[in-house]
Motif scaffolding. Structure first.
Motif, PDB file in Angstrom:
ATOM      1  N   LEU A  63       7.312   0.296 -10.155  1.00  0.00           N
ATOM      2  CA  LEU A  63       8.345  -0.122  -9.202  1.00  0.00           C
ATOM      3  C   LEU A  63       7.960   0.248  -7.774  1.00  0.00           C
ATOM      4  CD1 LEU A  63      11.570   0.855 -11.192  1.00  0.00           C
ATOM      5  CD2 LEU A  63      10.723  -1.461 -10.709  1.00  0.00           C
ATOM      6  N   ALA A  64       7.405   1.442  -7.605  1.00  0.00           N
ATOM      7  CA  ALA A  64       6.998   1.874  -6.266  1.00  0.00           C
ATOM      8  C   ALA A  64       5.894   0.971  -5.713  1.00  0.00           C
ATOM      9  CB  ALA A  64       6.537   3.322  -6.309  1.00  0.00           C
ATOM     10  N   PHE A  65       4.970   0.573  -6.581  1.00  0.00           N
ATOM     11  CA  PHE A  65       3.885  -0.295  -6.118  1.00  0.00           C
ATOM     12  C   PHE A  65       4.418  -1.679  -5.753  1.00  0.00           C
ATOM     13  CE2 PHE A  65       0.207  -3.165  -7.079  1.00  0.00           C
ATOM     14  CZ  PHE A  65      -0.582  -2.777  -6.007  1.00  0.00           C
ATOM     15  N   LEU A  66       5.325  -2.209  -6.560  1.00  0.00           N
ATOM     16  CA  LEU A  66       5.911  -3.524  -6.265  1.00  0.00           C
ATOM     17  C   LEU A  66       6.695  -3.488  -4.952  1.00  0.00           C
ATOM     18  CD1 LEU A  66       7.113  -4.582  -9.826  1.00  0.00           C
ATOM     19  CD2 LEU A  66       5.135  -5.467  -8.563  1.00  0.00           C
ATOM     20  N   GLN A  67       7.419  -2.386  -4.717  1.00  0.00           N
ATOM     21  CA  GLN A  67       8.156  -2.237  -3.460  1.00  0.00           C
ATOM     22  C   GLN A  67       7.199  -2.155  -2.281  1.00  0.00           C
ATOM     23  OE1 GLN A  67      10.509   1.224  -4.248  1.00  0.00           O
ATOM     24  NE2 GLN A  67      12.097   0.094  -5.363  1.00  0.00           N
ATOM     25  N   VAL A 121      -4.536  -1.857  -4.015  1.00  0.00           N
ATOM     26  CA  VAL A 121      -4.342  -0.818  -5.039  1.00  0.00           C
ATOM     27  C   VAL A 121      -4.983   0.488  -4.598  1.00  0.00           C
ATOM     28  CG1 VAL A 121      -4.872  -0.125  -7.415  1.00  0.00           C
ATOM     29  CG2 VAL A 121      -4.171  -2.472  -6.920  1.00  0.00           C
ATOM     30  N   GLY A 122      -6.245   0.430  -4.166  1.00  0.00           N
ATOM     31  CA  GLY A 122      -6.971   1.630  -3.787  1.00  0.00           C
ATOM     32  C   GLY A 122      -6.320   2.371  -2.635  1.00  0.00           C
ATOM     33  N   ARG A 123      -5.839   1.620  -1.644  1.00  0.00           N
ATOM     34  CA  ARG A 123      -5.221   2.267  -0.494  1.00  0.00           C
ATOM     35  C   ARG A 123      -3.894   2.920  -0.884  1.00  0.00           C
ATOM     36  NH1 ARG A 123      -4.574  -0.265   5.594  1.00  0.00           N
ATOM     37  NH2 ARG A 123      -3.588   1.576   6.524  1.00  0.00           N
ATOM     38  N   TRP A 124      -3.116   2.239  -1.728  1.00  0.00           N
ATOM     39  CA  TRP A 124      -1.832   2.806  -2.164  1.00  0.00           C
ATOM     40  C   TRP A 124      -2.037   4.077  -2.974  1.00  0.00           C
ATOM     41  CZ3 TRP A 124       0.756   3.132  -7.043  1.00  0.00           C
ATOM     42  CH2 TRP A 124       2.115   3.426  -6.953  1.00  0.00           C
ATOM     43  N   LEU A 125      -3.049   4.103  -3.839  1.00  0.00           N
ATOM     44  CA  LEU A 125      -3.333   5.300  -4.624  1.00  0.00           C
ATOM     45  C   LEU A 125      -3.754   6.453  -3.721  1.00  0.00           C
ATOM     46  CD1 LEU A 125      -5.389   3.768  -7.590  1.00  0.00           C
ATOM     47  CD2 LEU A 125      -3.038   4.612  -7.671  1.00  0.00           C
ATOM     48  N   ARG A 184       0.865   8.429  -8.931  1.00  0.00           N
ATOM     49  CA  ARG A 184       0.662   6.992  -8.722  1.00  0.00           C
ATOM     50  C   ARG A 184      -0.385   6.412  -9.681  1.00  0.00           C
ATOM     51  NH1 ARG A 184       1.046   5.502  -2.224  1.00  0.00           N
ATOM     52  NH2 ARG A 184       3.217   6.184  -1.961  1.00  0.00           N
ATOM     53  N   TYR A 185      -1.245   7.289 -10.214  1.00  0.00           N
ATOM     54  CA  TYR A 185      -2.268   6.802 -11.138  1.00  0.00           C
ATOM     55  C   TYR A 185      -1.665   6.323 -12.463  1.00  0.00           C
ATOM     56  CZ  TYR A 185      -6.109   8.233  -8.142  1.00  0.00           C
ATOM     57  OH  TYR A 185      -7.008   8.329  -7.098  1.00  0.00           O
ATOM     58  N   GLU A 186      -0.371   6.597 -12.664  1.00  0.00           N
ATOM     59  CA  GLU A 186       0.315   6.076 -13.847  1.00  0.00           C
ATOM     60  C   GLU A 186       0.467   4.562 -13.780  1.00  0.00           C
ATOM     61  OE1 GLU A 186       3.970   8.185 -13.983  1.00  0.00           O
ATOM     62  OE2 GLU A 186       3.035  10.150 -14.289  1.00  0.00           O
ATOM     63  N   LEU A 187       0.152   3.982 -12.631  1.00  0.00           N
ATOM     64  CA  LEU A 187       0.195   2.535 -12.466  1.00  0.00           C
ATOM     65  C   LEU A 187      -0.802   1.814 -13.361  1.00  0.00           C
ATOM     66  CD1 LEU A 187       1.312   0.137 -10.697  1.00  0.00           C
ATOM     67  CD2 LEU A 187      -0.639   0.555  -9.159  1.00  0.00           C
ATOM     68  N   ARG A 188      -1.811   2.528 -13.831  1.00  0.00           N
ATOM     69  CA  ARG A 188      -2.908   1.914 -14.572  1.00  0.00           C
ATOM     70  C   ARG A 188      -2.423   1.086 -15.753  1.00  0.00           C
ATOM     71  NH1 ARG A 188      -6.403   3.110 -18.841  1.00  0.00           N
ATOM     72  NH2 ARG A 188      -8.535   2.373 -18.496  1.00  0.00           N
TER      73      ARG A 188
END
Length: 221
Positions: free
Chosen positions: A5-9, A26-30, A37-41
């Motif tokens: 959700l945080a990445f989509l926002q 992706v890389g910049r957000w991580l 945030r690595y749980e986005l994987r």
């Protein structure tokens, strides 16, 4: 799902959809956030597999390298445990097992006299199924633990095979008090274990090390 959700926002704040996101995004957000945030994987693996996004990679975040002791400090502590008569006997014995074999305190307090044995005139100790020949100072120290370990309360009258008997009848000592005793006498448990295991791993292959110190071969690797 919080990371997803945080990445989509984050993408929405940039005016982007998930389909438009690139590896750069992706890389910049991580890099700009916490390790959670690595749980986005898992989410991105799922979306890529269903055609909702590009094939975007999130590296598996490795554990931080454990910190050990300086080699000289490690051996100084071990010599002190083996030979310093001013230290309490239980601290010397437990500290030696931590510093020499990298044993966890939960394994140490569960040791009994039955874990000790003899082989060709040498004293041995089993952490798992394989007996380890002990150097003379440690062999003498563990024998003294059996013979001289003070027993209090109920344990004074109850036979016990524990090397580190507890206060309750038939129970071994708890790890908490033993850990506090080691730390009080200047023996850092985690750093001592780390250094001992690293040194052992440098001297023998994982398949040999694992059964000697009672760990899984994957952990040894």
């Amino acid at each position: 799902m919080n990371a997803a959700l945080a990445f989509l926002q984050h993408l929405a704040s940039l005016g982007l959809t998930l389909e438009q996101a690139t590896q750069h995004h992706v890389g910049r957000w991580l890099a700009e956030g916490p390790s959670t945030r690595y749980e986005l994987r898992d989410f991105l693996v799922w979306t890529a597999g269903r055609g909702h996004s590009r094939d975007l990679a999130v590296p598996i975040r490795g554990k931080a390298e454990p910190e050990g002791l300086d080699e000289d400090a490690h051996w100084d502590l071990l010599r002190q445990c083996l030979h310093d008569e001013e230290l309490p006997l239980d601290v010397r014995a437990a500290g030696s097992l931590v510093l020499m074999f990298g044993q966890h305190l939960s394994h140490i307090v569960a040791l009994t006299s039955g874990h000790l044995g003899m082989a060709d005139g040498d004293v041995t100790l089993r952490f798992d199924d394989t007996p380890l020949r002990l150097p003379d100072p440690l062999a003498v120290l563990l024998k003294r633990v059996i013979d001289e370990q003070p027993r209090h309360g109920w344990n004074a009258n109850v036979p016990s095979a524990w090397l580190f008997p507890g206060k309750r009848p038939g129970a071994h000592r708890s790890t908490g008090p033993l850990a506090r005793a080691l730390i009080t006498h200047g023996i850092p448990i985690r750093a001592s274990r780390t250094t001992a295991l690293i040194q052992l791993a440098q001297d023998m292959p994982p398949a040999v090390l694992a059964p000697l110190v009672g760990m899984h071969v994957t952990t040894a690797q």
